[in-house]
Motif scaffolding. Structure first.
Motif, short mmCIF file in Angstrom:
data_model
loop_
_atom_site.label_atom_id
_atom_site.label_comp_id
_atom_site.label_asym_id
_atom_site.label_seq_id
_atom_site.Cartn_x
_atom_site.Cartn_y
_atom_site.Cartn_z
N GLN A 1 -23.18 -88.17 -44.72
CA GLN A 1 -22.05 -87.30 -45.04
C GLN A 1 -21.31 -87.79 -46.27
N THR B 1 -22.40 -86.52 -49.60
CA THR B 1 -21.94 -85.17 -50.02
C THR B 1 -20.52 -85.22 -50.57
N LEU B 2 -19.88 -86.38 -50.49
CA LEU B 2 -18.46 -86.48 -50.84
C LEU B 2 -18.22 -86.27 -52.33
N LEU B 3 -19.27 -86.47 -53.11
CA LEU B 3 -19.08 -86.37 -54.56
C LEU B 3 -19.39 -84.96 -55.08
N SER B 4 -19.68 -84.03 -54.14
CA SER B 4 -19.92 -82.64 -54.54
C SER B 4 -18.58 -81.98 -54.89
N THR C 1 -17.06 -79.45 -53.59
CA THR C 1 -16.24 -79.08 -52.42
C THR C 1 -16.48 -80.08 -51.31
N PRO C 2 -15.85 -81.23 -51.40
CA PRO C 2 -16.15 -82.30 -50.43
C PRO C 2 -15.40 -82.11 -49.11
N GLN C 3 -15.92 -82.73 -48.06
CA GLN C 3 -15.22 -82.81 -46.77
C GLN C 3 -14.43 -84.12 -46.77
N LEU C 4 -13.16 -84.04 -47.13
CA LEU C 4 -12.39 -85.27 -47.32
C LEU C 4 -12.20 -86.06 -46.03
N PRO D 1 -14.03 -86.69 -58.32
CA PRO D 1 -15.20 -87.39 -57.72
C PRO D 1 -15.14 -88.90 -57.95
N ARG E 1 -12.63 -90.44 -55.65
CA ARG E 1 -13.15 -90.50 -54.28
C ARG E 1 -14.13 -91.66 -54.13
N TYR E 2 -15.00 -91.81 -55.16
CA TYR E 2 -15.99 -92.89 -55.10
C TYR E 2 -15.28 -94.24 -55.08
#
Length: 2026
Positions: free
Chosen positions: A1541, A1544-1547, A1549-1552, A1614, A1617-1618
C-alpha cells in the motif's frame, strides 16, 4: 392632598390596576397558585373603594382641569418621576374631551390617553383617543370580571371552586362585607338600570369616539359583556345562596320594569340572566335532599318569617309588568315553590299563603307561561349552553308536572276540548269562541327544551322508566325508579293516550325533544313499539306500526295515481296531491322527523327499523320519494335515509337501492327522464327554496362516510360514484351562485352541504397510479365505455387547474372576507362561515396531496393539464384585479378569535405554500402592497400568538404539524394555529431574504436585514411583531418563583418559540440584530438562564428540547460576546453558569490564599479525605451546585424500552414489516411510526380476511390491534425521549465547549478552571459508567470528554508538549533569571499534587469507559483514546525539565522548584502507571488489539496510547506483555504487509491513512527501541530485515527543485510524503543504535545492511546535488549522516567482507562508495562565509522572519556538519590505537585553512580539474576557525535573547512588536504571549547551535591532532622510502585498504566505483611526497596560530566545562601545540 392626587399614574388608574387585579384574582382562584394568595389580599384591600363605588369614575375637578390646561407649559407631575411631563395642546384637548365624555377626572383622562398612546401598537389603524376609549371599557370589564370571580368562589349549594380554607374564608368575608355593609346588589342593579347600549353608542358617536367598524364592534361587545357580567354577578350569588328578602324584592322591581326583548321575541341575555337569578331565589330543591337546621338557616324563606309574605304580596300587587310574560314565569316558579313549601314545616303565617298556590299558578297559566318560556327563554341562542339555566327550567317544568298532576290533567282536558272545538269550527267554518292551548304549549316547550344537548347533561332521561322494571322477578333485584321519574313517565304515556289530531303533531314534537340522546331514543323506540302491540284492539296512533302502515298506505295510493315517473312532480305543487292534506303532511313530516332523531341517536333502533320485514321502512321511503309528494316530505324522507346510512351495512344496501330507484338518473341522459335533477332545475329553483336538494346532499354526506361500493351501477353503466359527484359538483355547487333564494342563509347551506361531501371525498383520496391511465369497461347494450375515476382524483383535477370549481371556492372566500370586514352579522352568517371553512379545508387538502399528485402525473405521463396549487393561488382575482387570493386566505387569521378553525386552516395553507422562494417573494410583496392592510395582517398574526390557551396533553402519538389530531376543541385548534405559525416562520427563515419570516418578525426588508435595529413596540413607530409576541410568551413568569409559564401551559409552543429564537441567532443575516435586541432591550438570556435547568419533575410534559434550544442560544451568545470583547456580558453569563456560591469569592474574582478547592460532593469519602490531606488551604463547603452541572443532571442516560409484543392472531415478523412500512421521519429526523396509517393497514387486513373464525373472534382480534397500536405509541414516545436527551446533551456540550474554549481565559482563574474541568469530567464519567446506560446517549459523551481533557491538559501544561519542543528553555530561564516567573510556574506545577486524587479518578473513569465501550462504536473508543492521551500528557515532563543545566540553577530557590517539579511529575507518573496496571491484562489486551486492527483513526490513537504508556512504564510490564502475546511481532511483520500500500502512496491520489498508520507504527516501535531490552527484542523480531525488504524505500521521487519547499497544502507533495516515511525509519534506526550503544556489533551491522539494501537511495541523498539551502533536503541529509555516523561508530573491519563472496564484494563496494561520499561532504558543510551570507539574507527577509527559517537552517546545517565530523572521527579512532596505525583521511595540506571563504573559491584550491585529490587537512582547520569565530557571536546573541525573555514585562513596545510579529492592534497580554513564544524558540535554536559548534570543535581538534601526529612524526614520504620499507608499506596499505583512493579526482570520488582505476595507478597515487610534508611544516604555524587555539580554549572554559566534567579539549590543544613546537621548527 391635591398635589398627590394630581400626580399622573403612567399605568392609567382606570385601566392598568384593574387589569392587574383581574390577573391576580385569576391566578389565585382559577390557577390556584399558592404564592398569589398574599397578592390577592393586598389587591382586594387596595381596590375595596372601587368595588363599593362600582363603575363610578373619579369626579371632575376644577383644579385638575386648570392644571391639565396649563400642562403644555408647566407640565404635570408623574408618579415615580422627578421631573414634570409636558403635553402637546392637541393631547390636552383630547384629554379634556375624554373627561367630558365619560364624566371623569381630568387627570384620569390624561392617564387613559397616555396609556392609549402606549398601547397603540396593539391596535393598528386606531388613534390614541380611540384606543383610550377601548381601554376605558376594558378596565371596567376587568374590574367587573374580578368581582364575578370572587362571587363565584363563594361557598354555596350548586358548585365549589375547591379553594383552600384560608382563601375561601378570606373571599367569603370580603364579599359578605360588600353585600351587607356596602349594598353591592343595589349598586349592581342601579348600574344595570342606567346602562343602555343604544344610548351609549349614540353618545360616543356624537363625541366622535367611535372609529372604524372593527372599533365599533369592539366597543359594543365590551359594553354588552360588562352588562352580562354584572347580571352574572347576581346570578352567581343567587345560585350559590338565595338572596335576602330586600334584595329579592329589589330584583323583582327591576324585572317588573324590564322589557328588553330582541327582534325575534326572545329575552336579551341580561334580562334572561336576572330572570334566572330570581328563579334560583325561589328554588327550594335543597329541601328534597336534606332539611337539617343548617340548611333551613341558609334558605331565607325558611329563616325569615316575613320573606314569603312580603314576596307574595309584591308579586300579587296590581302594579303592571312591562313584560307580562316575565311575570307569568315568575308566578309559575312562585306557585311551584309554594306547593313545595306546603310539605315542610314553615314559619308561622306562611301556611295560609301556601294554600294560594293554585291561584298563583292560574295567573301564570293565564299569562301563557309555557308559550313565553318556549319563545322568549328557551329560544335564546345560547340558552342550551348554560348548564344552570337549563337545569333550572328543567326543574321548574318537572316540579310542575310532579307536584301538580291535577293541573296537568286539567290542562290536557282543556286541550282536548279546544281540539274538538277547532275540529267543529273547521267543519262549520265558524270562528272559535275560546280555546286554551296550554297543554300543546307545554308539550312544545318540553320538545324545544331537550331537542339539543350540547353539554351532554341528558336531562331528558328523567322522563323515561325502563320498560322491563315491572316484571314479577325483577322487582327483588332492580331498584325501583324514584317517584318523580315514575310520575314524569306516566305523564308521557298518558299524554299520548286517545290523542286528538290537533295535539298529535305537538306530542310527536315532545317525543322528538325527549329522544335527544341514545338512552332516551331507545326508551322512545320501545314506547312506540309497545303502543303498536295493543292487546287485541287497534294499534295506538302513536306507534311505529301505525306510522309505517300509514306511510305504506300513502305509497300504495300514490303509486296507483302516478302513471309513470317521466312526468313525476314536474307540475306545480298544490291541491293536485289528493292523497295528502296539509295537516296530514305536517303529521307525516313530524313522525319522519321522530324516526330520524331516534335513528340518529341510537344505532340499535336504526337496525331495528331497517330489519323489520313487517314495516318495510326503506322500501316504503324510497317508494314515496319516487311518487308525486311535496318537496318537504321528500326532504324529510332523505334525512331519515341519511340517518339510516350511519350504519355501514345499511349504507351499502341503501347505495344499491338508490341506484336502482334512479332518483338521480345515472343511466342515460338526465334531461330525457325525470329525477331529482329535474326537480332541482324546474321546481326548487322556481320556488327559490331547496329543501329536497339539501336533504339529498345530507344523504350523500351520510352514505359517503363508508366507502362507496365499487360495483355501484355495474352492468348498465361504468360502475362508480361519478354521476353523483357530477350532480353535486356541476349541477348544485357550481351553479349555486346563479340561483335565487327566498331565505338568503339557504344559499350558503346548499354550498356548505356540497363542500362537506367533496371535502370528505378529497380527504379520503389516496393518490394511486391507476387513476392516471385510461381503462374501459363493458356495459349492457352499450359496448365499451371509459371506466370512472375515483371521486378524489376528479376533485384534485379541478382543484389543480384554473377551473370554474376552483374560482367558485375562491369567490366564496372573497365574499366571506368582505362580509367579515364589515363586522356586522347577516342572516345565515353561520352557514357562510361553515362554507368558507370547508373551502379552506379543500385548498389545504389539495396542497397536501398536490405534490404526490403532480409526481404521479409526471411518472405516468398522463394527459391531464394541472398546475401547482401555490401558483394558482397567486393568480389574479377577477373581482379585485389583483393577485390577492392568498391575502384573502391570510385575512382569516385576523378573525382567529371568533373563527379559530378558519384561522387554523388558513395557517396550514400558509405553512404549505411558504416552502418555495418565489412564493415567499410574492407573499412579501402582497402583504406589503398596502400599509394599512399590512399592519392589520401583522396584528392578526400577533393576536394569533397571544391567545392564552393551555395545551392539552396528547398521549396517543407524536403529532407532526401536518398530522395534527382532528380535534375541533377551541383550545386545541388555537394552539395548533399558533404552532403552525411558528412552523411557517421556521420554514421561511431558510429562504433567501427578504422572506415572510423577516416581514413578520419586524426586520427591515427594504434595506438590509442584517442592519435592522429592532425596537420595542411603539418606539420609533415600530409595530408590534411576532418577535415581540414570541418573546412575551417566553418571558411570562420569568423572574417569578415558578419560572416561565409557557413551559407549563404550552410546552410544544414554547419549544418551537425557543427554536425560532435560536435559529434567528444562528442565521448570519438575523443574528446581530436579534442578539443585540435580546441583550440590550430585554436582557433575555440572562433572565432565562436564572431558571435553568427546567427540572422535568415540575412539568407534566417534556421540556428537555426547549431547554436544549435555549442552551444552544446561550452558547452562540457566549461565543459572540467573547469575540466582540463585550466582557461584562460574557462574564455575567459565565458567572450564572459556573458560580458555585462558595463564600468569600466567586469563580471570577482573583483567588487569594484561601481559594476554594475542587471538592466534589459526589466523589467517595476516601477520595475527599485524601484530597483534603494533600492541600494546605482551609477547606470550605460549597453552597450550591454549579448550574452547568445541574443542567447535566437533567440528562438521564438510561432509557426504558417497551416489552416485546406477544401476538396471538398476527404474525410478529409481518407486523414488524407493516410498522416499518409506515415509518417516516419528522423534521428533526426522528423516526416515528404513523399510528393512523398503521391502524388503517391493520383494519384493511382484518376486513379483507374472509373466514368463519373471524366472526366469533373479531373482538379479540380488535383488542390485539389496539395492543399493537399502544405498543407503537410507546415506541414513538421512546424515540422522542431519546431524541430530546440527545439534543439536551448536544446543547450542553456546545455551552461547555464554548465556555472553556471560546471565552477569554482570564475570566476564570487557572485553579478554578481546573476545578470546574475535574468536576465536569467526574460527573460525566459517573453518568456514563452507571448501570443500564444507553449507547446512543453515551456515545457523544466520549467527544465531550475529549474536549474537556484537552482543556485540562492545557491548564496543567499551558505550553503544548508537542509544539516543536517550544517550552524547552522554560526551566532554564526560570532558574537562571529572577524567580518572578518561576514562582508562578511552580504554583501551576504544584496543582498536579493538589489535584492528584481527582486526576486518578478521572483516569479511572476514562479507562472504565474504554472497557465499557468494547464492541461498541469505534469512534467512541477513538475519542476516549484521544482523551487518555491528553490526560497522560499532564504527567509528561516538559523538555525544559529533562534538559536542565546543572549549574544554572545554583543552590537557590530555583533549584528546589526544579527538584519539586521533577518529583511532582514523577509522582503523578508513578500513580498513573499504578492505576493503569491495576486493570491487568484486560486493558492491555484491548489497547493492543485496537492498535493492530480496526478503524484507521482508532488504530493510530491506540498506537499513540501504547507509545505514551510505554514511555512511562519504567518496569516495562507493557512491553513484556506485548512481546509475550505476539503483538510486537505482529506489528513488526505488518511493516512488510504495509509495503504494497505504501508503494501507491507516491501516486497523484494517495491514501494518506496508510502513511499515517505506518508512521504511528514506526513511532511506537521507536519508543520500544528506546530501551535496550526493547531494541534487542525488535532485532530478534527481525525488524531491520523487514525494513530492508520494503520496496517503497527504492521509489524515491525525482527531486523537483521548485517544489522541494515544505508545502502548506493539506495534501503533501510526493517528495514530502516519501520523506515522512524515510525520516521515521531513520529515527527508528537511530533509536536502536543509541539504545544498544556503539559496542553492539550486530546492531550496527543490521542497520548498515538496511542502508546498503537500499543503497541507491542513500547514495542519492549523500550525493547532495541541491543548490542553495533547502530545509527538507538538509533534514534528510542530517538524519542519513547521523545514522551512518552511529552505525559506523566502531568501524567495520575487513574480516566482515569475504573477498571471494560476490555479495561481500558488492557490499564492500557500497561501503567504500558511502565513505567517499561522506568525505566529499566535509568541505561542503563548513560554516563558510557564503553560507552565512545566505542565512543573513533569509533572516532579513520579512516573509520568513516569523518562521525563524534562518535559525532552523543554521541548526540543521550544523547538525549535518557535526555528523560528518563524527563519521570521520569514528573512522580514524577505530582504525587503530595509535597515530602510526590509524587511517589518515585528509591530505597534508593547509592551504584551505588560510582561505577567507571556502565556498567562494568553488573549492578551487584543492579541486582543480586535472588533479585527483582527497580533502586536505586545511578543511578541518578552516572548520575549526569558522566554528570558533561563530561560536562567540551566537553565544552573545543567546545571552541577549535570554535576558529579554526573563524580563519580558520590561520590554519596550518596539521590541514586543518585533518579537510578536504582529503590527495591528492587539492586547498587550496577547502581544507578550506571542513575543514569549518567539523568544523561547530563538533561545532554543541558539542553544542548539552552541551545542553543535562545541561538538564539531572537539572532533575537528581530535582529527587535527591525529593527522599532525601522523604526518609530522610517523609518515615516511614516498620519495624517501627505501625497499626495506616496502614490506611495511604493503602491510600498512593492507591496513588501509578502504582509503586506497586518496588521490582520485572529485568526480571519481563521487561517481566511480572502487575498481574504476588500474591497480598500478592506485599504487602510484598512494603515499605522500616530502614536498607536501615540508609545505605542511611551513604553513602549520600560520594556519594553526595560537590565537585560534586560545579562542578554542576560551570556548571550552565558557561553555563546555559548564556542561560536562569530562573535557579533553585542553589536552588536545596541549598536544597540538607540542607537535607544532617540536616538529615545525618554531
Amino acid at each position: 392632598m391635591a398635589a398627590g392626587g394630581m400626580a399622573v399614574n403612567s399605568e392609567a388608574r382606570l385601566w392598568g390596576p384593574f387589569k392587574e387585579l383581574e390577573q391576580t384574582v385569576q391566578t389565585a382562584i382559577h390557577r390556584k397558585i399558592p404564592d398569589a394568595v398574599h397578592d390577592l389580599e393586598i389587591a382586594l384591600k387596595k381596590h375595596k373603594p372601587d368595588f363599593i363605588a362600582l363603575l363610578k369614575n373619579p369626579p371632575k375637578n376644577a383644579m385638575y382641569r386648570s392644571a391639565v390646561q396649563k400642562a403644555s407649559k408647566e407640565g404635570l407631575p408623574v408618579l415615580g418621576d422627578q421631573t414634570r411631563q409636558t403635553f402637546s395642546s392637541a393631547f390636552i384637548e383630547e384629554a379634556l374631551l375624554l373627561s367630558d365624555l365619560f364624566d371623569m377626572s381630568e387627570i384620569a383622562a390624561v392617564e387613559l390617553l397616555m396609556a392609549g398612546e402606549r398601547q397603540q401598537p396593539e391596535f393598528p389603524g386606531l388613534t390614541r383617543g380611540l384606543v383610550a376609549v377601548l381601554l376605558y371599557y376594558d378596565g371596567q370589564k376587568s374590574m367587573i370580571n374580578s368581582l364575578r370571580t370572587l362571587l363565584q368562589s363563594r361557598e354555596g349549594r350548586m358548585w365549589t371552586m375547591e379553594l383552600t380554607p384560608d382563601l375561601s374564608n378570606m373571599v367569603n368575608q370580603y364579599t359578605d362585607q360588600l353585600l351587607q355593609k356596602d349594598r353591592l346588589i343595589n349598586t349592581i342593579l342601579d348600574q344595570l338600570n342606567n346602562m343602555d347600549l343604544t344610548q351609549e353608542m349614540d353618545r360616543l358617536q356624537k363625541a366622535r369616539a367611535i372609529g372604524p367598524p372593527k372599533h365599533k364592534k369592539q366597543v359594543s361587545d365590551l359594553y354588552r359583556e360588562i352588562q352580562i357580567i354584572l347580571a352574572d354577578c347576581l346570578f352567581c350569588l343567587a345560585t350559590q345562596q338565595p338572596l335576602g328578602k330586600a334584595d329579592t324584592l329589589r330584583l323583582i322591581q327591576h324585572l317588573r320594569a324590564d322589557n328588553c326583548v330582541s327582534a325575534d321575541g326572545s329575552l336579551e341575555p341580561v334580562s334572561l340572566c336576572l330572570l334566572m337569578t330570581l328563579l334560583y331565589c325561589f328554588d327550594v330543591t335543597l329541601l328534597d335532599q336534606e332539611d337539617s337546621k343548617e340548611v333551613l338557616q341558609r334558605l331565607p324563606m325558611m329563616a325569615d318569617p316575613t320573606y314569603v309574605t312580603d314576596i307574595h304580596q309584591e308579586l300579587r300587587s296590581p302594579q303592571g309588568w312591562s313584560n307580562p310574560g316575565l311575570k307569568s314565569v315568575v308566578m309559575l316558579a312562585w306557585g311551584v315553590t309554594l306547593r313545595q313549601l306546603n310539605q315542610y314545616q314553615t314559619p308561622t303565617g306562611v301556611n295560609g299563603i301556601c294554600e294560594e298556590d293554585e291561584v298563583v299558578i292560574d295567573e301564570a297559566l293565564d299569562g301563557n307561561v309555557f308559550h313565553f318560556l318556549r319563545t322568549a327563554v328557551v329560544a335564546v341562542s345560547d340558552f342550551h349552553k348554560e348548564e344552570y339555566y337549563l337545569r333550572r327550567v328543567h326543574g321548574l317544568i318537572t316540579d310542575f308536572i310532579f307536584h301538580m298532576p291535577l293541573r296537568v290533567k286539567e290542562l290536557r282536558t282543556r286541550g282536548d276540548e279546544a281540539a274538538r272545538i277547532a275540529a267543529a269550527v273547521q267543519n262549520s267554518q265558524e270562528p272559535p269562541t275560546s280555546a286554551s292551548h296550554g297543554f300543546q304549549y307545554l308539550m312544545r316547550l318540553i320538545g324545544d327544551l331537550y331537542i339539543t344537548d350540547p353539554l351532554g347533561l341528558q336531562l331528558s332521561v328523567e322522563y323515561w322508566c325502563p320498560q322491563d322494571n315491572y316484571g314479577p322477578h325483577e322487582t327483588t333485584y332492580s331498584t325501583r325508579p324514584p317517584q318523580r321519574q315514575v310520575s314524569l313517565y306516566k305523564f308521557i304515556r298518558l299524554a299520548g293516550d286517545l290523542l286528538p289530531p290537533p295535539l298529535y303533531v305537538h306530542y310527536i314534537d315532545m317525543l322528538i325533544g325527549l329522544s335527544s340522546n341514545p338512552q332516551s331514543a331507545h326508551y322512545c323506540f320501545d314506547l312506540l313499539k309497545v303502543n303498536g302491540m295493543g292487546s287485541g284492539g287497534p294499534a295506538s296512533a302513536v306507534s311505529w306500526y301505525h306510522i309505517f302502515l300509514s306511510l305504506n298506505q300513502y305509497y300504495t295510493s300514490l303509486r296507483r295515481e302516478v302513471p309513470s315517473s317521466a312526468d313525476m312532480s314536474v307540475g306545480p305543487q298544490g291541491p293536485h296531491h289528493r292523497g295528502i292534506t296539509p295537516q296530514e303532511l305536517e303529521g307525516l313530516v313530524t313522525v319522519l322527523k321522530l324516526c330520524r332523531v331516534v335513528s340518529e341517536n341510537n344505532e340499535n333502533c336504526r337496525v331495528a327499523f331497517c330489519e323489520n320485514q313487517q314495516w318495510q321502512v326503506v322500501v316504503v321511503l324510497f317508494g314515496l320519494v319516487t311518487c308525486s309528494v311535496p318537496l318537504y316530505l321528500k326532504a324529510e324522507i332523505f334525512r331519515v335515509l341519511a340517518a339510516f346510512g350511519r350504519t355501514p351495512d345499511i349504507a351499502v344496501s341503501l347505495w344499491h337501492t338508490l341506484e336502482a330507484s334512479q332518483i338521480l338518473t345515472t343511466v342515460g341522459s338526465s334531461s330525457s327522464q325525470g329525477g331529482i335533477q329535474v326537480e332541482l332545475e324546474e321546481v326548487e329553483a322556481r320556488g327559490e327554496e331547496f329543501p329536497m336538494t339539501r336533504a339529498f346532499l345530507s344523504l350523500m354526506d351520510s352514505l359517503t362516510d363508508v366507502p362507496v361500493p365499487p360495483g355501484l351501477g355495474a352492468g348498465l353503466r361504468a360502475p362508480g360514484f361519478q354521476p353523483y359527484l357530477e350532480f353535486i359538483k356541476d349541477c348544485v355547487f357550481e351553479k349555486f351562485y346563479a340561483r335565487s333564494y327566498k331565505n338568503s342563509s339557504e344559499k350558503w347551506q346548499v354550498a356548505g352541504e356540497c363542500l362537506r361531501v367533496l371535502s370528505k371525498l378529497l380527504g379520503e383520496y389516496e393518490v394511486v397510479g391507476e387513476d392516471f391511465g385510461e381503462d374501459y369497461v363493458e356495459v349492457q347494450m352499450g359496448g365499451m365505455v371509459p371506466a370512472h375515476k375515483s371521486p378524489g382524483y376528479i376533485i384534485m383535477l379541478h382543484m389543480l387547474k384554473d377551473s370554474h370549481f376552483l374560482s367558485t371556492i375562491l369567490r366564496i372566500l372573497d365574499d366571506t372576507i368582505q362580509q367579515l370586514e364589515t363586522y356586522k352579522t347577516i342572516p345565515g352568517q353561520d352557514s357562510l362561515e361553515t362554507t368558507s371553512l370547508l373551502c379552506l379545508q379543500l385548498i389545504e387538502t389539495s396542497l397536501e396531496k398536490a405534490g404526490m399528485f403532480l409526481d404521479a402525473c409526471r411518472e405516468t405521463g398522463a394527459s391531464a393539464m394541472v398546475s401547482a396549487m401555490d401558483r394558482l393561488l397567486l393568480s389574479i382575482n377577477p373581482r379585485s384585479g389583483k393577485a390577492d387570493h392568498l391575502v384573502n386566505i391570510t385575512k382569516f387569521i385576523q378573525f382567529g378569535l371568533p373563527l379559530p378553525e378558519h384561522a387554523q386552516s388558513a395557517m396550514k395553507i400558509l405553512f404549505r405554500v411558504c416552502h418555495s422562494a418565489p412564493v415567499q417573494v410574492a407573499l412579501v410583496n402582497l402583504f406589503t402592497a398596502n400599509q394599512t392592510s399590512h399592519l392589520e395582517l401583522l396584528h392578526g398574526f400577533v393576536e394569533c400568538l397571544e391567545v392564552e390557551e393551555v395545551e392539552q396533553a396528547v398521549e396517543r402519538t407524536i403529532l407532526l404539524p401536518e398530522d395534527q389530531d382532528g380535534s375541533t376543541e377551541v383550545g386545541f385548534v388555537r394552539n395548533s394555529t399558533r404552532q403552525y405559525l411558528l412552523q411557517v416562520l421556521l420554514r421561511s427563515l431558510d429562504q433567501p431574504a427578504p422572506n415572510l419570516a423577516h416581514l413578520l418578525l419586524g426586520f427591515d426588508i427594504r434595506k438590509s436585514v442584517a442592519k435592522t435595529l429592532l425596537q420595542d413596540p411603539g418606539i420609533l413607530g415600530s409595530p408590534k411583531t411576532c418577535l415581540h409576541a414570541v418573546l412575551s410568551l417566553l418571558e411570562r413568569g420569568v423572574g417569578s418563583h415558578s419560572g416561565p409559564t409557557c413551559l407549563r401551559d404550552t410546552p410544544r409552543l414554547a419549544e418551537l418559540a425557543y427554536k425560532l429564537i435560536y435559529l434567528l441567532a444562528a442565521n448570519k443575516e438575523t443574528s446581530t440584530p436579534t442578539l443585540r435586541y435580546l441583550r440590550t432591550t430585554r436582557d433575555f438570556l440572562y433572565r432565562q438562564l436564572q431558571h435553568l435547568p427546567f427540572t422535568q419533575q415540575f412539568y407534566k410534559r417534556p421540556v428537555m428540547v426547549a431547554q436544549s434550544w435555549l442552551m444552544k442560544l446561550i452558547a452562540i451568545e457566549l461565543r459572540l460576546t467573547a469575540l466582540n470583547r463585550q466582557r461584562s456580558h460574557t462574564q455575567r453569563l459565565m458567572r450564572a453558569l459556573l458560580d458555585d456560591g462558595s463564600e468569600g469569592h466567586t469563580v471570577f474574582q482573583p483567588v487569594g490564599e484561601d481559594t476554594d478547592l475542587g471538592y466534589d460532593r459526589f466523589a467517595d469519602q476516601s477520595m475527599q479525605m485524601s484530597y483534603l490531606s494533600q492541600t494546605n488551604t482551609p477547606f470550605r463547603s460549597r453552597q450550591v451546585r454549579r448550574k452547568l452541572l445541574g443542567l447535566l443532571d437533567e440528562v438521564d442516560f438510561s432509557q426504558r424500552y417497551p416489552p416485546t409484543m406477544h401476538l396471538e392472531f398476527f404474525d410478529q415478523s409481518l407486523i414488524e414489516q407493516a410498522i416499518q412500512s409506515v415509518e417516516t421521519r419528522t423534521e428533526q429526523e426522528v423516526l416515528y411510526c404513523d399510528v393512523r396509517r398503521l391502524h388503517r393497514v391493520l383494519m384493511n387486513e382484518l376486513n379483507n380476511y374472509q373466514g368463519n373464525i373471524m366472526v366469533t373472534q373479531r373482538p379479540r382480534v380488535l383488542e390485539e390491534v389496539e395492543n399493537i397500536l399502544q405498543h407503537v405509541v410507546r415506541r414513538n414516545r421512546i424515540r422522542q425521549e431519546l431524541y430530546s436527551k440527545q439534543q439536551a446533551l448536544e446543547a450542553w456540550r456546545q455551552v461547555t465547549e464554548v465556555l472553556l474554549t471560546g471565552c477569554p481565559e482570564d475570566h476564570l482563574t487557572p485553579q478554578d478552571r481546573q476545578t470546574v474541568l475535574l468536576e465536569l469530567l467526574q460527573e460525566l464519567q459517573q453518568k456514563v459508567t452507571e448501570e443500564d446506560t444507553l449507547t446512543e446517549l453515551t456515545a457523544p459523551v466520549a467527544g465531550i470528554i475529549l474536549t474537556l481533557m484537552t482543556n485540562l491538559r492545557q491548564c496543567f501544561c499551558p505550553d503544548p508538549v508537542t509544539d516543536d519542543e517550544a517550552s524547552q528553555v522554560l526551566t532554564l530561564l526560570d532558574s537562571t533569571g529572577g524567580l518572578g516567573q518561576s514562582a508562578a510556574w511552580g504554583q501551576r506545577a504544584g496543582s498536579r499534587t493538589q489535584f492528584a486524587s481527582s486526576l486518578q479518578l478521572v483516569l479511572r473513569g476514562v479507562i472504565d469507559h474504554i472497557l465499557l465501550s468494547s464492541g461498541g462504536q469505534q469512534r467512541v473508543r477513538a475519542n476516549l483514546y484521544g482523551a487518555l492521551l491528553y490526560y497522560l500528557q499532564i504527567a509528561q515532563k516538559p523538555k525544559s525539565l529533562t534538559h536542565s543545566d546543572p549549574e544554572s540553577g545554583g543552590d537557590g530557590v530555583g533549584k528546589r522548584i526544579l527538584a519539586d517539579a521533577h518529583s511532582e511529575y514523577e509522582q503523578l507518573r508513578r500513580e498513573n502507571v499504578a492505576t493503569i496496571l491495576s486493570y491487568g491484562d484486560n486493558f492491555m489486551d484491548m489497547v493492543c488489539r485496537d492498535a493492530c486492527d480496526g478503524h484507521d483513526v482508532g488504530r493510530m490513537l491506540a498506537l499513540s496510547v501504547l507509545d505514551t504508556i510505554l514511555s512511562m512504564d519504567k518496569f516495562q510490564q507493557w512491553m513484556t506483555f506485548m512481546s509475550s502475546k505476539g503483538y510486537l511481532q505482529h506489528l513488526v511483520d505488518s511493516l512488510l504487509h504495509d509495503d504494497q500500500q505504501l508503494q501507491t502512496l507516491l501516486s497523484p491520489t494517495p491514501q494518506l491513512r496508510v502513511l499515517y498508520i505506518h508512521l504511528s507504527k514506526l513511532g511506537l516501535l521507536t519508543r520500544v527501541a528506546e530501551s535496550a531490552v526493547g531494541a534487542h527484542t525488535l532485532l530478534q523480531c527481525g525488524v531491520m530485515q523487514r525494513l530492508a525488504g520494503c520496496v517503497f524505500f527504492d521509489l524515491r521521487p525525482d527531486l523537483d527543485r521548485e517544489a522541494d519547499e515544505e508545502g502548506e497544502d493539506f495534501l503533501p507533495s510526493p517528495m514530502a510524503r516519501y520523506r515522512q516515511l524515510l525520516f521515521a525509519s531513520l529515527k527508528f534506526c537511530l533509536a536502536i543504535l543509541t539504545s544498544l550503544g556503539i559496542e553492539n556489533q550486530d546492531c550496527g551491522n543490521q542497520v548498515m545492511l538496511f542502508i546498503l539494501s537500499h543503497g541507491e537511495v542513500f547514495h542519492g541523498i549523500l550525493r547532495d546535488r541541491q543548490f542553495g539551502l533547502r530545509l527538507p533536503a538538509l533534514r534528510e541529509l542530517a538524519l542519513t549522516t547521523a545514522v551512518l555516523a552511529r552505525a559506523n561508530a566502531r568501524g567495520i573491519p575487513d574480516a566482515e567482507f569475504d573477498d571471494l563472496d560476490p555479495a561481500g564484494i558488492e557490499l564492500k563496494g557500497q561501503k567504500v562508495r558511502i565513505e567517499r561520499q561522506m568525505l566529499a561532504l566535509m568541505p561542503k558543510y563548513c560554516m563558510c562565509e557564503s553560507i552565512n551570507k545566505q542565512l543573513r539574507l533569509l533572516e532579513s527577509d520579512e516573509s520568513t522572519h516569523r518562521k525563524d527559517l534562518s535559525s532552523q537552517l543554521a541548526v540543521v546545517f550544523l547538525e549535518v556538519s557535526a555528523n560528518i565530523t563524527s563519521y570521520c572521527r569514528a573512522i580514524i579512532s577505530t582504525s587503530g590505537p595509535t597515530a602510526q596505525l590509524c587511517r589518515v583521511l585528509f591530505r597534508p595540506s593547509l592551504e584551505e585553512a588560510l582561505a577567507k571563504d571556502l565556498g567562494s573559491t568553488d573549492d578551487a584550491s584543492f579541486l582543480s580539474s586535472g588533479t585527483v585529490q582527497s580533502p586536505s587537512l586545511g578543511v578541518v582547520v578552516y572548520q575549526l576557525r569558522q566554528c570558533a569565530n561563530h561560536f562567540m557571536s551566537v553565544f552573545e546573541s543567546h545571552k541577549q535573547h535570554l535576558r529579554k525573555l526573563q524580563s519580558l514585562a520590561d520590554l519596550s513596545t518596539d521590541d514586543l512588536k518585533q518579537f510578536s510579529g504582529v503590527e495591528e492592534k492587539i492586547s498587550s497580554h496577547q502581544r507578550q504571549k506571542l513575543a514569549k513564544t518567539r523568544l523561547t524558540k530563538i533561545v532554543r535554536y541558539k542553544e542548539e547551535q552552541l551545542q553543535y559548534f562545541a561538538y564539531i570543535l572537539e572532533n575537528c581538534l581530535f582529527m587535527l591532532w591525529r593527522h599532525l601526529e601522523y604526518y609530522l612524526i610517523h609518515c615516511v614520504p614516498v620519495t624517501q622510502q627505501s625497499s626495506s620499507h616496502h614490506g611495511q608499506a604493503r602491510r600498512q596499505t593492507q591496513l588501509r585498504r578502504l582509503q586506497d583512493l586518496t588521490g582520485t579526482s572529485r568526480s571519481s570520488l563521487v561517481d566511480s566505483d572502487a575498481g574504476s582505476l588500474p591497480d598500478v595507478d592506485r599504487q602510484l597515487m598512494m603515499g605522500v611526497t616530502s614536498d607536501e610534508i615540508d609545505m605542511l611544516k611551513q604553513t602549520a604555524n600560520s594556519a594553526i596560530h595560537d590565537s585560534l587555539l586560545k579562542k578554542i580554549q576560551e570556548i571550552d572554559q565558557v561553555y563546555c566545562k559548564s556542561r560536562t566534567h569530562y573535557s579533553f579539549v585542553e589536552a588536545l590543544i596541549r598536544r597540538v601545540r607540542r607537535l607544532l613546537r617540536l616538529h615545525t621548527g618554531t
